[in-house]
Design a protein around this motif. Structure first.
Motif, mmCIF file in Angstrom:
data_model
loop_
_atom_site.group_PDB
_atom_site.id
_atom_site.type_symbol
_atom_site.label_atom_id
_atom_site.label_comp_id
_atom_site.label_asym_id
_atom_site.label_seq_id
_atom_site.Cartn_x
_atom_site.Cartn_y
_atom_site.Cartn_z
ATOM 1 N N GLN A 177 55.533 41.783 45.492
ATOM 2 C CA GLN A 177 55.715 41.244 46.860
ATOM 3 C C GLN A 177 54.515 41.763 47.495
ATOM 4 O OE1 GLN A 177 59.022 43.612 48.454
ATOM 5 N NE2 GLN A 177 57.791 45.527 48.326
ATOM 6 N N LYS A 178 54.158 40.781 48.661
ATOM 7 C CA LYS A 178 53.187 40.828 49.415
ATOM 8 C C LYS A 178 53.454 42.079 50.497
ATOM 9 C CE LYS A 178 51.649 36.209 49.590
ATOM 10 N NZ LYS A 178 51.254 35.148 50.456
ATOM 11 N N PRO A 179 52.188 42.735 50.780
ATOM 12 C CA PRO A 179 50.715 42.615 50.387
ATOM 13 C C PRO A 179 50.576 43.087 49.023
ATOM 14 C CG PRO A 179 51.077 44.659 51.877
ATOM 15 C CD PRO A 179 52.366 43.836 51.779
ATOM 16 N N TYR A 237 45.157 34.897 32.131
ATOM 17 C CA TYR A 237 43.822 34.632 32.592
ATOM 18 C C TYR A 237 43.753 33.270 33.351
ATOM 19 C CZ TYR A 237 39.093 32.918 31.723
ATOM 20 O OH TYR A 237 37.634 32.267 31.809
ATOM 21 N N ASP A 238 43.519 33.141 34.622
ATOM 22 C CA ASP A 238 43.610 32.074 35.341
ATOM 23 C C ASP A 238 42.278 31.299 35.196
ATOM 24 O OD1 ASP A 238 43.953 29.928 37.222
ATOM 25 O OD2 ASP A 238 44.924 31.104 38.604
ATOM 26 N N GLN A 239 42.018 30.436 34.486
ATOM 27 C CA GLN A 239 40.576 30.177 34.439
ATOM 28 C C GLN A 239 40.295 29.017 35.736
ATOM 29 O OE1 GLN A 239 39.475 28.144 30.597
ATOM 30 N NE2 GLN A 239 41.199 29.179 29.877
ATOM 31 N N ASN A 240 41.471 28.536 36.233
ATOM 32 C CA ASN A 240 41.217 27.772 37.725
ATOM 33 C C ASN A 240 40.710 28.526 38.845
ATOM 34 O OD1 ASN A 240 41.767 25.300 36.282
ATOM 35 N ND2 ASN A 240 43.799 25.840 36.570
ATOM 36 N N LYS A 241 40.955 30.107 38.765
ATOM 37 C CA LYS A 241 40.759 30.954 39.874
ATOM 38 C C LYS A 241 39.258 31.131 39.987
ATOM 39 C CE LYS A 241 41.823 35.468 41.827
ATOM 40 N NZ LYS A 241 42.509 36.623 41.706
ATOM 41 N N MET A 242 38.410 31.342 41.098
ATOM 42 C CA MET A 242 37.311 31.728 41.379
ATOM 43 C C MET A 242 37.112 33.123 41.370
ATOM 44 S SD MET A 242 34.062 31.449 41.632
ATOM 45 C CE MET A 242 33.895 29.534 41.579
ATOM 46 N N ILE A 269 34.007 48.160 47.520
ATOM 47 C CA ILE A 269 33.702 46.682 47.066
ATOM 48 C C ILE A 269 34.930 46.717 46.069
ATOM 49 C CG2 ILE A 269 31.972 45.538 45.528
ATOM 50 C CD1 ILE A 269 30.646 46.781 47.863
ATOM 51 N N VAL A 270 35.563 45.465 46.365
ATOM 52 C CA VAL A 270 36.892 45.217 45.582
ATOM 53 C C VAL A 270 36.523 43.916 44.856
ATOM 54 C CG1 VAL A 270 39.354 44.516 46.044
ATOM 55 C CG2 VAL A 270 38.220 45.965 47.836
ATOM 56 N N PRO A 271 36.912 43.811 43.667
ATOM 57 C CA PRO A 271 36.812 42.699 42.545
ATOM 58 C C PRO A 271 38.024 42.076 42.821
ATOM 59 C CG PRO A 271 37.257 44.684 41.274
ATOM 60 C CD PRO A 271 37.150 45.000 42.840
ATOM 61 N N ASP A 272 38.130 40.746 43.107
ATOM 62 C CA ASP A 272 39.685 39.929 42.724
ATOM 63 C C ASP A 272 39.119 38.897 41.770
ATOM 64 O OD1 ASP A 272 41.898 38.692 43.312
ATOM 65 O OD2 ASP A 272 40.871 37.207 45.108
ATOM 66 N N GLN A 273 39.559 39.052 40.583
ATOM 67 C CA GLN A 273 38.946 38.466 39.406
ATOM 68 C C GLN A 273 40.106 37.711 39.018
ATOM 69 O OE1 GLN A 273 35.757 41.728 37.930
ATOM 70 N NE2 GLN A 273 37.923 42.291 37.584
ATOM 71 N N ILE A 288 45.164 43.866 52.324
ATOM 72 C CA ILE A 288 44.009 43.133 51.914
ATOM 73 C C ILE A 288 44.770 41.548 51.580
ATOM 74 C CG2 ILE A 288 42.136 42.460 50.550
ATOM 75 C CD1 ILE A 288 41.346 45.344 50.562
ATOM 76 N N PRO A 289 44.617 40.432 52.146
ATOM 77 C CA PRO A 289 45.494 39.287 51.832
ATOM 78 C C PRO A 289 44.846 38.694 50.561
ATOM 79 C CG PRO A 289 43.934 38.919 53.743
ATOM 80 C CD PRO A 289 43.780 40.402 53.421
ATOM 81 N N LEU A 290 45.697 38.484 49.688
ATOM 82 C CA LEU A 290 45.541 37.891 48.221
ATOM 83 C C LEU A 290 46.506 36.824 48.138
ATOM 84 C CD1 LEU A 290 44.663 40.900 45.905
ATOM 85 C CD2 LEU A 290 43.043 39.444 47.161
ATOM 86 N N ASP A 291 46.271 35.614 47.621
ATOM 87 C CA ASP A 291 46.948 34.621 47.161
ATOM 88 C C ASP A 291 48.084 34.871 46.112
ATOM 89 O OD1 ASP A 291 46.078 33.166 49.414
ATOM 90 O OD2 ASP A 291 44.670 32.084 47.861
#
Length: 579
Positions: free
Chosen positions: A295-297, A357-362, A335-339, A316-319
């Motif tokens: 659940q969010k957040p 592994y979401d290859q479409n995510k940046m 420094i937060v990695p959103d990978q 910290i909002p993430l999709d």
């Protein structure tokens, strides 16, 4: 040959990568008998040895269940037995096969009471006076189904040093999970990586929550294993895994290890905390993240003052929920990695793994002020095809308005969690994030001819968040074993290796500075557990970080499995432990 009180409660002591129908039924239990562990067997991926009982405690008392609970327990046990039987017809992938994941010196060991007056070769430096503690995964019970190395119960190994007088002990961290499973005499909590995939993972979750609703187990006080990180903060040694609160561990005056209990910072912490919090060497503050997969957040940031007062959570909002195993700090920023490795629980319903592994995510990095009260001013900068399981350091370069991040970039990103035909690579990388242009660049630090897999390690912790010249990292070859460690010049790419020798492997190198005020960043010593797979003996090695030569080694009284992360607590700090 060493005596080991290990047995197989549910499976034969030797089995192939497919769990067979000859397994002992889940609801059948046998009394403990002694067995032995053959050192030669540690070379084989097909042999496992597990404890009848991890310590010499009397048999557990009958649980105070009512008639309906006992009947429900029997029915649920039968359901699980049928599930295990059904699963036995499908070969397990390597990433969840116990015969692979906990084979050889990855296999568990029993607890050891303190052994004093260990044999020391060489001379232990004066600055290495205190206790070196290292965490690791050490399952109490043999898996009944899938198991990943990260799923094991936490065990802390401690080498206490006072001059050339050295002691050793190892103990399981008494998490709420472990206490309940020990009382029940079997594993009942789901294993987050090894079991929770596909339709059987959904069934196991349903089974567990049915037991919980009926009062057969209690998950209200956490489900974590506390097997990954160790940090000494505000006079407390904390054992952590990112799925729970930390556990307070105490090193006794006799050099033994005790679990004080689950630690919520005097009721200030109500959510999980990742296993790699960061200590600022200048301010004494501790910085941490907490992530949620349901659940969010999905992500929160917070910090603690040096005396343990917690700041309000910063959401910290993430999709989507993202695996957030590590992060970094600089003098002024977090420094937060959103990978690209994310959690999609709905994939289980489709028969797949929830770790994707979401290859479409940046991939991107978030830059947030350490003192932020909201994430409104957080800067996000894309960093294509970047997955760093660990970040070793970061610092600011004001003249170019850049943040420099040092990490090991891993490909394929999900290879630790999902089978892949591609060979895993872990490349030491410098990532520059320009705060003006919002553009990032990457540079491989080692020359192509020098490339080796580098994972697990550190920089001088007295320099964390500031520009550092050197990093000390495990040479993770042949993967996943560690054949030595490397001292890398992060500017020039020069690499100096210390190899453990033929059939000898270790783990994370830990750097202990000689003097925090020294002008020489590499003036200090590297500590590392090393295991000889031929003789089945383990030792602690102490290596001079400047000369890369061994100063001393300590012969340990029992095998030390390959593990995860550790820390060193000086005798001065140890004397201030909170009760």
């Amino acid at each position: 040959m060493a005596t080991n009180p290990y047995t197989s409660t549910f499976l034969p002591s030797s089995f192939s990568s497919k769990i067979t129908n000859q397994s002992t039924p889940f609801i059948t239990f046998k009394p403990a008998t002694k067995s032995t562990i053959n050192c030669a067997a540690l070379q084989s991926s097909s042999l496992l040895h597990f404890p009848h009982t991890i310590d010499q405690q009397p048999p557990h008392q009958p649980l105070q269940w009512n008639f309906l609970q006992r009947a429900a327990s029997t029915a649920l046990d039968m359901f699980e037995g049928a599930l295990v039987s059904l699963e036995s017809h499908t070969p397990l992938p390597k990433t969840s096969d116990p015969a692979v994941q906990i084979s050889g010196n990855f296999a568990p060991v029993p607890e050891q009471s303190v052994k004093h007056n260990l044999t020391v070769t060489g001379s232990i430096p004066d600055c290495v006076n205190g206790v070196y503690v290292r965490n690791g995964a050490n399952p109490l019970f043999e898996p009944v189904a899938g198991h990943h190395l990260f799923d094991g119960d936490g065990m802390v190994h401690a080498v206490s040093i006072d001059g050339n007088s050295v002691s050793y002990s190892c103990k399981l961290t008494k998490t709420h999970r472990l206490i309940q499973e020990r009382e029940l005499g079997r594993p009942v909590f789901p294993k987050a990586i090894g079991e929770l995939h596909g339709h059987s993972g959904v069934a196991r979750l349903a089974l567990f929550y049915a037991r919980s609703l009926l009062g057969l187990v209690d998950h209200s006080k956490g489900m974590g294993v506390a097997n990954a990180g160790l940090v000494y903060f505000n006079n407390r040694l904390l054992a952590m895994s990112e799925d729970d609160l930390p556990y307070h561990i105490k090193i006794t005056p006799s050099a033994d290890i005790e679990t004080v209990g689950r630690y919520d910072f005097s009721e200030q912490l109500t959510s999980t905390m990742i296993a790699h919090p960061k200590l600022d060497p200048v301010t004494g503050e501790m910085f941490a993240l907490s992530y949620d997969v349901i659940q969010k957040p999905y992500l929160k940031y917070f910090k603690f003052s040096k005396t343990g007062e917690k700041s309000p959570d910063v959401e910290i909002p993430l999709d989507v929920p993202t695996m957030m195993h590590d992060f970094a700090i600089t003098e002024n920023y977090v420094i937060v990695p959103d990978q690209q490795v994310v959690f999609k629980l709905q994939e289980m319903i489709k028969g797949g793994s929830p770790v994707i592994y979401d290859q479409n995510k940046m991939s991107r990095f978030g830059i947030l002020s350490k003192n932020a009260t909201t994430s409104d001013d957080m800067i996000w900068v894309d960093s294509p095809e970047t997955f760093c399981f660990h970040l070793w350091n970061a610092w600011e370069e004001p003249e170019t308005n850049e943040v420099v991040v040092i990490g090991s970039c891993m490909t394929p990103p999900d290879s630790i969690f999902n089978d892949s035909d591609d060979n895993l690579e872990s490349i030491l990388t410098e990532i520059r994030i320009n705060l003006t242009t919002r553009v990032s660049t990457k540079r491989q630090i080692l020359q192509p001819s020098e490339q080796v897999n580098l994972e697990a390690g550190m920089v001088n912790r007295d320099k964390l968040g500031r520009k550092t010249q050197f990093a000390y990292l495990a040479i993770a070859e042949p993967w996943p074993k560690v054949s030595g460690f490397a001292k890398i010049d992060l500017v020039t790419g020069e690499i100096k290796k210390f190899l453990y020798g033929e059939n000898r492997y270790g783990g994370e190198p830990f750097f202990v500075p000689s003097d925090p005020n020294s002008e020489k960043e590499d003036e200090g010593y590297v500590l590392a557990y090393v295991h000889d797979e031929k003789t089945c003996k383990s030792e602690l090695q102490i290596i001079n970080a400047m000369t890369m030569e061994m100063e001393a080694s300590v012969k340990l009284p029992s095998r030390v499995p390959y593990g995860f992360h550790g820390t060193f607590i000086s005798s001065k700090d140890l004397a201030k432990q909170a009760q």
